[in-house]
Scaffold this motif. Structure first.
Motif, PDB file in Angstrom:
ATOM      1  N   GLU A 225       0.996  -0.680   0.060  1.00  0.00           N
ATOM      2  CA  GLU A 225      -0.049  -0.109  -0.030  1.00  0.00           C
ATOM      3  C   GLU A 225       0.760   1.498   0.098  1.00  0.00           C
ATOM      4  O   GLU A 225       0.783   2.485  -0.672  1.00  0.00           O
ATOM      5  CB  GLU A 225      -1.357  -0.182   0.955  1.00  0.00           C
ATOM      6  CG  GLU A 225      -1.705   0.729   1.319  1.00  0.00           C
ATOM      7  CD  GLU A 225      -3.120   0.882   2.072  1.00  0.00           C
ATOM      8  OE1 GLU A 225      -3.158   1.618   2.874  1.00  0.00           O
ATOM      9  OE2 GLU A 225      -3.158  -0.283   3.185  1.00  0.00           O
ATOM     10  N   TYR A 265      -0.170  -5.340  -5.702  1.00  0.00           N
ATOM     11  CA  TYR A 265      -2.001  -4.836  -4.597  1.00  0.00           C
ATOM     12  C   TYR A 265      -3.166  -5.219  -5.639  1.00  0.00           C
ATOM     13  O   TYR A 265      -3.903  -5.624  -4.884  1.00  0.00           O
ATOM     14  CB  TYR A 265      -1.775  -2.609  -5.115  1.00  0.00           C
ATOM     15  CG  TYR A 265      -2.754  -2.040  -4.469  1.00  0.00           C
ATOM     16  CD1 TYR A 265      -2.132  -2.574  -3.169  1.00  0.00           C
ATOM     17  CD2 TYR A 265      -3.124  -1.459  -4.861  1.00  0.00           C
ATOM     18  CE1 TYR A 265      -3.162  -2.104  -2.363  1.00  0.00           C
ATOM     19  CE2 TYR A 265      -4.305  -0.816  -4.573  1.00  0.00           C
ATOM     20  CZ  TYR A 265      -3.784  -0.429  -2.305  1.00  0.00           C
ATOM     21  OH  TYR A 265      -5.158  -0.281  -1.617  1.00  0.00           O
ATOM     22  N   ASN A 268      -3.445  -8.379  -4.014  1.00  0.00           N
ATOM     23  CA  ASN A 268      -4.179  -8.072  -2.275  1.00  0.00           C
ATOM     24  C   ASN A 268      -5.582  -7.602  -2.414  1.00  0.00           C
ATOM     25  O   ASN A 268      -6.520  -8.184  -1.446  1.00  0.00           O
ATOM     26  CB  ASN A 268      -3.625  -7.212  -2.038  1.00  0.00           C
ATOM     27  CG  ASN A 268      -1.904  -7.868  -1.418  1.00  0.00           C
ATOM     28  OD1 ASN A 268      -1.960  -9.249  -1.589  1.00  0.00           O
ATOM     29  ND2 ASN A 268      -0.855  -7.256  -1.071  1.00  0.00           N
ATOM     30  N   THR A 269      -5.921  -6.534  -3.635  1.00  0.00           N
ATOM     31  CA  THR A 269      -7.633  -6.137  -2.874  1.00  0.00           C
ATOM     32  C   THR A 269      -8.158  -6.335  -4.143  1.00  0.00           C
ATOM     33  O   THR A 269      -9.672  -6.223  -4.194  1.00  0.00           O
ATOM     34  CB  THR A 269      -6.857  -4.329  -3.706  1.00  0.00           C
ATOM     35  OG1 THR A 269      -6.941  -4.731  -4.663  1.00  0.00           O
ATOM     36  CG2 THR A 269      -5.743  -3.593  -2.841  1.00  0.00           C
ATOM     37  N   LYS A 270      -8.054  -7.679  -4.786  1.00  0.00           N
ATOM     38  CA  LYS A 270      -8.534  -7.503  -6.165  1.00  0.00           C
ATOM     39  C   LYS A 270      -9.869  -6.947  -6.544  1.00  0.00           C
ATOM     40  O   LYS A 270     -11.009  -7.312  -7.441  1.00  0.00           O
ATOM     41  CB  LYS A 270     -10.263  -8.583  -5.740  1.00  0.00           C
ATOM     42  CG  LYS A 270      -9.238 -10.301  -4.209  1.00  0.00           C
ATOM     43  CD  LYS A 270      -8.890 -10.769  -4.601  1.00  0.00           C
ATOM     44  CE  LYS A 270      -8.107 -11.954  -4.112  1.00  0.00           C
ATOM     45  NZ  LYS A 270      -7.357 -13.060  -4.671  1.00  0.00           N
ATOM     46  N   GLU A 271      -8.984  -5.560  -7.243  1.00  0.00           N
ATOM     47  CA  GLU A 271      -9.372  -4.664  -7.704  1.00  0.00           C
ATOM     48  C   GLU A 271      -8.608  -5.062  -9.108  1.00  0.00           C
ATOM     49  O   GLU A 271      -8.023  -4.483  -9.348  1.00  0.00           O
ATOM     50  CB  GLU A 271      -9.087  -3.214  -7.058  1.00  0.00           C
ATOM     51  CG  GLU A 271      -9.616  -2.767  -6.112  1.00  0.00           C
ATOM     52  CD  GLU A 271      -9.965  -1.644  -5.142  1.00  0.00           C
ATOM     53  OE1 GLU A 271      -8.720  -1.235  -5.887  1.00  0.00           O
ATOM     54  OE2 GLU A 271     -10.072  -1.619  -3.578  1.00  0.00           O
ATOM     55  N   TRP A 274      -5.879  -1.811 -10.615  1.00  0.00           N
ATOM     56  CA  TRP A 274      -4.350  -2.041 -10.330  1.00  0.00           C
ATOM     57  C   TRP A 274      -4.204  -3.048 -10.755  1.00  0.00           C
ATOM     58  O   TRP A 274      -2.767  -2.722 -11.843  1.00  0.00           O
ATOM     59  CB  TRP A 274      -4.709  -2.038  -9.032  1.00  0.00           C
ATOM     60  CG  TRP A 274      -4.941  -1.509  -7.773  1.00  0.00           C
ATOM     61  CD1 TRP A 274      -6.344  -1.805  -7.585  1.00  0.00           C
ATOM     62  CD2 TRP A 274      -3.884  -0.167  -8.012  1.00  0.00           C
ATOM     63  NE1 TRP A 274      -6.207   0.188  -6.438  1.00  0.00           N
ATOM     64  CE2 TRP A 274      -5.015   0.362  -7.465  1.00  0.00           C
ATOM     65  CE3 TRP A 274      -3.221   0.406  -8.635  1.00  0.00           C
ATOM     66  CZ2 TRP A 274      -4.497   2.047  -6.487  1.00  0.00           C
ATOM     67  CZ3 TRP A 274      -2.525   1.831  -8.225  1.00  0.00           C
ATOM     68  CH2 TRP A 274      -3.686   2.962  -7.538  1.00  0.00           C
TER      69      TRP A 274
END
Length: 297
Positions: A225, A265, A268-271, A274
């Protein structure tokens, strides 16, 4: 010509190309002198910045040839920073630049051009960090050259090396929080204060360096992050300046590191955004691999 040479180093960046081209114009009209080598070295860096690598390499070697034919050793420290921070890093192996930059540093000190000599030392330290095998050896070189910079009162120029020194300390296990670029090497009480002071002073390259090395240690020590945050700040600053820095190795590495960080990232965030950033950066890295065949193996 000496006046044009010196003024081009210290004038506003948007005026520097005009002075460089004037040096070349005068050389073509009236003949070659030691300043001609400087003019063509700067011109070579400008071409590298526009991705004209073939001509950048050609004129860079032409500048070196003029300098050597005229035995202008006092110009080494002015010419080499342009060539070995951009042009030859894109065409030669990094290792090949080290001894040359140290030589330029020594010759610059002999000639009394201590600021340019110190710039050569800062470039040397950054390249040594990337290609020397042991961090302890890089740290020793950095300490010796830093002591020399203080003797010649070049602390403001040597400030660019402090983030690198702190990153080395972090990687060697000499920092309380290895993911944070805070410690003995940072002259201010904290990284945030150092960034604030750099913004107030308008020292853009120090900001670039702080953002990059904080991003690097954050990524290596799994603070993804924070790494993303620093990468975004670096990119925002680069875009706000409206000055392309394609030829410089730091921005090239930032693209590679931003690619790795974005993909981590995204995991980690599944977004998806990114993951998209990561793949876009990967395409840029593939292009860099073509431009920098010796450094991207």
């Amino acid at each position: 010509m000496d006046l044009l040479d010196t003024t081009s180093l210290y004038c506003p960046p948007h005026l520097s190309p005009l002075l460089i081209l004037r040096i070349i114009q005068l050389s073509i009209s009236h003949g070659v002198c030691v300043n001609t080598a400087f003019g063509f070295a700067c011109f070579s860096a400008l071409l590298s910045n526009t991705d004209d690598l073939h001509n950048a390499y050609k004129y860079g070697n032409f500048a070196l040839d003029i300098m050597r034919r005229m035995h202008a050793r006092e110009k080494y420290c002015r010419i080499y920073p342009f060539l070995f921070s951009s042009v030859f890093l894109r065409s030669n192996r990094m290792h090949s630049c080290l001894d040359t930059l140290l030589e330029a540093n020594r010759e610059g000190l002999k000639a009394g051009d201590v600021t340019c000599a110190t710039i050569c030392a800062t470039i040397y330290c950054n390249i040594a960090f990337r290609c020397k095998k042991k961090l302890a050896l890089v740290k020793k070189d950095l300490t010796d050259l830093g002591r020399e910079a203080k003797v010649y009162r070049q602390e403001s120029t040597w400030n660019l090396v402090y983030p690198l020194e702190q990153a080395i300390l972090n990687l060697m296990g000499h920092a309380e929080w290895p993911n944070l670029l805070d410690g003995d090497a940072i002259p201010d009480e904290s990284l945030e204060r150092c960034i604030t002071n750099a913004k107030l002073a308008g020292t853009d390259w120090l900001l670039f360096t702080l953002y990059y090395f904080q991003m690097l240690v954050a990524y290596l020590f799994d603070d993804i992050e924070l790494a993303i945050k620093m990468g975004e700040k670096y990119i925002d600053l680069d875009e706000s300046l409206h000055r392309p820095h394609k030829g410089f190795v730091l921005l090239s590495e930032l693209k590679f590191l931003y690619c790795l960080t974005s993909l981590a990232y995204a995991r980690n965030t599944k977004e998806g955004i990114w993951e998209k950033h990561g793949h876009e950066s990967m395409e840029r890295v593939r292009k860099l691999a073509k431009d920098y065949p010796s450094s991207y193996q």
